[in-house]
Design a protein around this motif. Structure first.
Motif, PDB file in Angstrom:
ATOM      1  N   GLU A   1      -6.580   3.938   1.814  1.00  0.00           N
ATOM      2  CA  GLU A   1      -6.357   5.365   1.551  1.00  0.00           C
ATOM      3  C   GLU A   1      -7.661   6.159   1.629  1.00  0.00           C
ATOM      4  O   GLU A   1      -7.638   7.389   1.663  1.00  0.00           O
ATOM      5  CB  GLU A   1      -5.655   5.560   0.204  1.00  0.00           C
ATOM      6  CG  GLU A   1      -6.423   5.170  -1.043  1.00  0.00           C
ATOM      7  CD  GLU A   1      -6.640   3.665  -1.225  1.00  0.00           C
ATOM      8  OE1 GLU A   1      -5.873   2.866  -0.646  1.00  0.00           O
ATOM      9  OE2 GLU A   1      -7.587   3.285  -1.914  1.00  0.00           O
ATOM     10  N   GLU A   2      -8.801   5.472   1.719  1.00  0.00           N
ATOM     11  CA  GLU A   2     -10.083   6.187   1.807  1.00  0.00           C
ATOM     12  C   GLU A   2     -10.404   6.668   3.217  1.00  0.00           C
ATOM     13  O   GLU A   2     -11.371   7.380   3.431  1.00  0.00           O
ATOM     14  CB  GLU A   2     -11.218   5.282   1.321  1.00  0.00           C
ATOM     15  CG  GLU A   2     -11.210   5.164  -0.170  1.00  0.00           C
ATOM     16  CD  GLU A   2     -12.443   4.504  -0.733  1.00  0.00           C
ATOM     17  OE1 GLU A   2     -13.418   4.295   0.019  1.00  0.00           O
ATOM     18  OE2 GLU A   2     -12.407   4.197  -1.923  1.00  0.00           O
TER      19      GLU A   2
ATOM     20  N   LYS B   1      -8.634  -3.366   1.858  1.00  0.00           N
ATOM     21  CA  LYS B   1      -8.853  -3.141   0.418  1.00  0.00           C
ATOM     22  C   LYS B   1      -8.566  -1.704  -0.021  1.00  0.00           C
ATOM     23  O   LYS B   1      -7.905  -1.459  -1.018  1.00  0.00           O
ATOM     24  CB  LYS B   1     -10.317  -3.467   0.075  1.00  0.00           C
ATOM     25  CG  LYS B   1     -10.490  -4.840  -0.564  1.00  0.00           C
ATOM     26  CD  LYS B   1     -11.883  -5.013  -1.106  1.00  0.00           C
ATOM     27  CE  LYS B   1     -11.864  -5.013  -2.621  1.00  0.00           C
ATOM     28  NZ  LYS B   1     -13.217  -5.117  -3.178  1.00  0.00           N
ATOM     29  N   ASN B   2      -9.122  -0.753   0.746  1.00  0.00           N
ATOM     30  CA  ASN B   2      -9.009   0.664   0.340  1.00  0.00           C
ATOM     31  C   ASN B   2      -8.577   1.556   1.507  1.00  0.00           C
ATOM     32  O   ASN B   2      -9.304   2.472   1.897  1.00  0.00           O
ATOM     33  CB  ASN B   2     -10.374   1.187  -0.158  1.00  0.00           C
ATOM     34  CG  ASN B   2     -10.960   0.311  -1.235  1.00  0.00           C
ATOM     35  OD1 ASN B   2     -10.302   0.032  -2.229  1.00  0.00           O
ATOM     36  ND2 ASN B   2     -12.189  -0.133  -1.026  1.00  0.00           N
TER      37      ASN B   2
ATOM     38  N   PHE C   1       0.827  -1.210   0.000  1.00  0.00           N
ATOM     39  CA  PHE C   1       0.000   0.000   0.000  1.00  0.00           C
ATOM     40  C   PHE C   1       0.856   1.252   0.000  1.00  0.00           C
ATOM     41  O   PHE C   1       1.974   1.249   0.489  1.00  0.00           O
ATOM     42  CB  PHE C   1      -0.903   0.027   1.235  1.00  0.00           C
ATOM     43  CG  PHE C   1      -1.755  -1.195   1.363  1.00  0.00           C
ATOM     44  CD1 PHE C   1      -2.917  -1.330   0.629  1.00  0.00           C
ATOM     45  CD2 PHE C   1      -1.382  -2.221   2.212  1.00  0.00           C
ATOM     46  CE1 PHE C   1      -3.698  -2.465   0.724  1.00  0.00           C
ATOM     47  CE2 PHE C   1      -2.168  -3.360   2.325  1.00  0.00           C
ATOM     48  CZ  PHE C   1      -3.321  -3.483   1.574  1.00  0.00           C
TER      49      PHE C   1
ATOM     50  N   GLN D   1     -12.514  -3.221   4.597  1.00  0.00           N
ATOM     51  CA  GLN D   1     -12.321  -1.955   3.879  1.00  0.00           C
ATOM     52  C   GLN D   1     -10.886  -1.445   4.034  1.00  0.00           C
ATOM     53  O   GLN D   1     -10.284  -0.944   3.088  1.00  0.00           O
ATOM     54  CB  GLN D   1     -13.277  -0.880   4.410  1.00  0.00           C
ATOM     55  CG  GLN D   1     -14.740  -1.157   4.186  1.00  0.00           C
ATOM     56  CD  GLN D   1     -15.142  -1.010   2.724  1.00  0.00           C
ATOM     57  OE1 GLN D   1     -14.451  -0.372   1.938  1.00  0.00           O
ATOM     58  NE2 GLN D   1     -16.244  -1.646   2.358  1.00  0.00           N
TER      59      GLN D   1
END
Ligand code: NAD
Length: 335
Positions: free
Chosen positions: A214-215, A211-212, A107, A208
């Motif tokens: 940076e959100e 997976k993501n 990441f 989450q």
């Protein structure tokens, strides 16, 4: 001159505490370190887990840098870490998690901050086993404690130009306890219309984040979920060796890494001191020494990006001492 309590702790604690102290001293900020200790090693030597001088020093200096303390599983005393947080009402556990350029992880671009409520939840230690084969634990959540940690998170978001607060819970199952935390956070959020507010159920949040990540921006949660999410998030940015933290109350703050005493690598001069060094930078920020704090962060980034002197967990072969010296050399070149 600041008088600061230094608690080396157990396991790798003395090694990383030595490193953090040396780096802070290299910034030129004048600190009179008051060395006291607590934990397993002290208990073995003196029969006391937390000698009175630890309390006296904390109460006098109000600011401490602390190494990790071992909590033996299943033995008859409660965690010293949890006890100190409760005794001094250090209700905000603040843990910034940032990608470090040069550190190899799947990441990048992670820049989130965890606000963990530090005084209640299952950590109240109310457990019983009234009949064989059955044990119980009590989860305590209060409106007052939920409100003040929510306010801490939103105030931080405003002051640090953050855009979003995500409250993490399991209110679909724990309707009263987690429901109260969620509803209180929602009420507090109304005073901050400029900050986006959302909620996530803890299991979904774990997925989450993997997976993501940076959100996510500011994460607000209860004690146990905050503990688990901290280690998960550390895994996203390179491991426990790089994530700092702070336990902050209204009139005292204890700065410590997310990681524990790492008995598997203790005493070998291979621990990564970054987490406690960056906790030291947070401490300098807290004291108003912003420039010195920033010079530590810049020096750490420069050292890691250089990749020639890295500890084992970061993919290198350098000792704790050599890595610390490289950071200190970089402080000298940037200031
Ligand atoms: P841990 O965080 O000590 O170690 C987990 C893994 O991460 C180990 O493989 C360890 O080698 C590695 N690791 C941790 N810090 C590292 C560093 N700075 N550099 C390189 N590698 C590092 O977790 P644990 O083994 O579950 O806990 C050990 C003890 O620490 C337990 O008694 C626990 O209760 C205690 N603990 C204390 C604190 C605290 O004092 N605040 C926090 C967490 C755990």
């Amino acid at each position: 001159m600041y008088k600061i309590t230094l608690i080396p702790g157990d396991g790798i604690g003395p090694e990383v505490a030595w490193a953090a102290r040396k780096v802070i001293d290299a910034t030129g900020v004048e600190v009179l370190w008051e060395l006291v200790n607590a934990g397993e090693a002290v208990w073995e030597a003196t029969g006391s887990l937390v000698p009175n001088e630890v309390y006296r020093s904390l109460e006098q200096n109000r600011v401490a840098l602390k190494g990790p303390i071992t909590t033996p599983v299943g033995k008859g005393f409660r965690s010293i870490n949890v006890m100190l947080r409760n005794k001094y009402d250090l209700y905000t556990n603040l843990r910034p998690v940032m990608s470090i350029p040069g550190l190899k992880t799947p990441f990048s671009g992670i820049d989130l901050v965890i606000f963990r409520e530090n005084t209640e939840d299952l950590y109240c230690g109310i457990e019983s086993a009234k009949e064989p084969g059955k044990a119980e634990a009590t989860k305590i959540i209060t409106e007052n404690a939920s409100k003040r940690i929510a306010k801490s998170a939103f105030e931080y978001a405003v002051q640090h130009n953050r855009k979003k607060v995500t409250v993490v819970h399991k209110a679909n199952i724990l309707k009263l306890t987690d429901g109260l935390f969620l509803e209180t956070a929602r009420q507090v959020s109304k005073a901050y219309p400029m900050i986006e507010f959302q909620d996530r159920i803890i299991d979904n949040m774990c997925m989450q984040l993997v997976k993501n990540p940076e959100e996510y921006d500011v994460i607000l949660t209860m004690n146990l979920y905050g503990d688990i999410l901290s280690d998960l998030c550390a895994g996203l940015v390179g491991g426990l060796g790089v994530v700092p933290g702070a336990n902050i109350g209204n009139s005292m703050a204890i700065f410590e890494a997310v990681h524990g005493s790492a008995p598997d690598i203790a005493g070998r001069n291979i621990a990564n001191p970054t987490a406690l060094i960056l906790s030291g930078a947070m401490m300098l920020d807290y004291l108003g020494e912003k420039q010195a704090a920033q010079s530590i962060r810049t020096a750490v980034l420069k050292t890691v990006e250089g990749r020639s002197v890295l500890t084992m967990d970061m993919g290198g072969t350098a000792s704790t001492e050599a890595f610390t010296d490289a950071i200190i050399n970089n402080i000298a070149t940037i200031s």
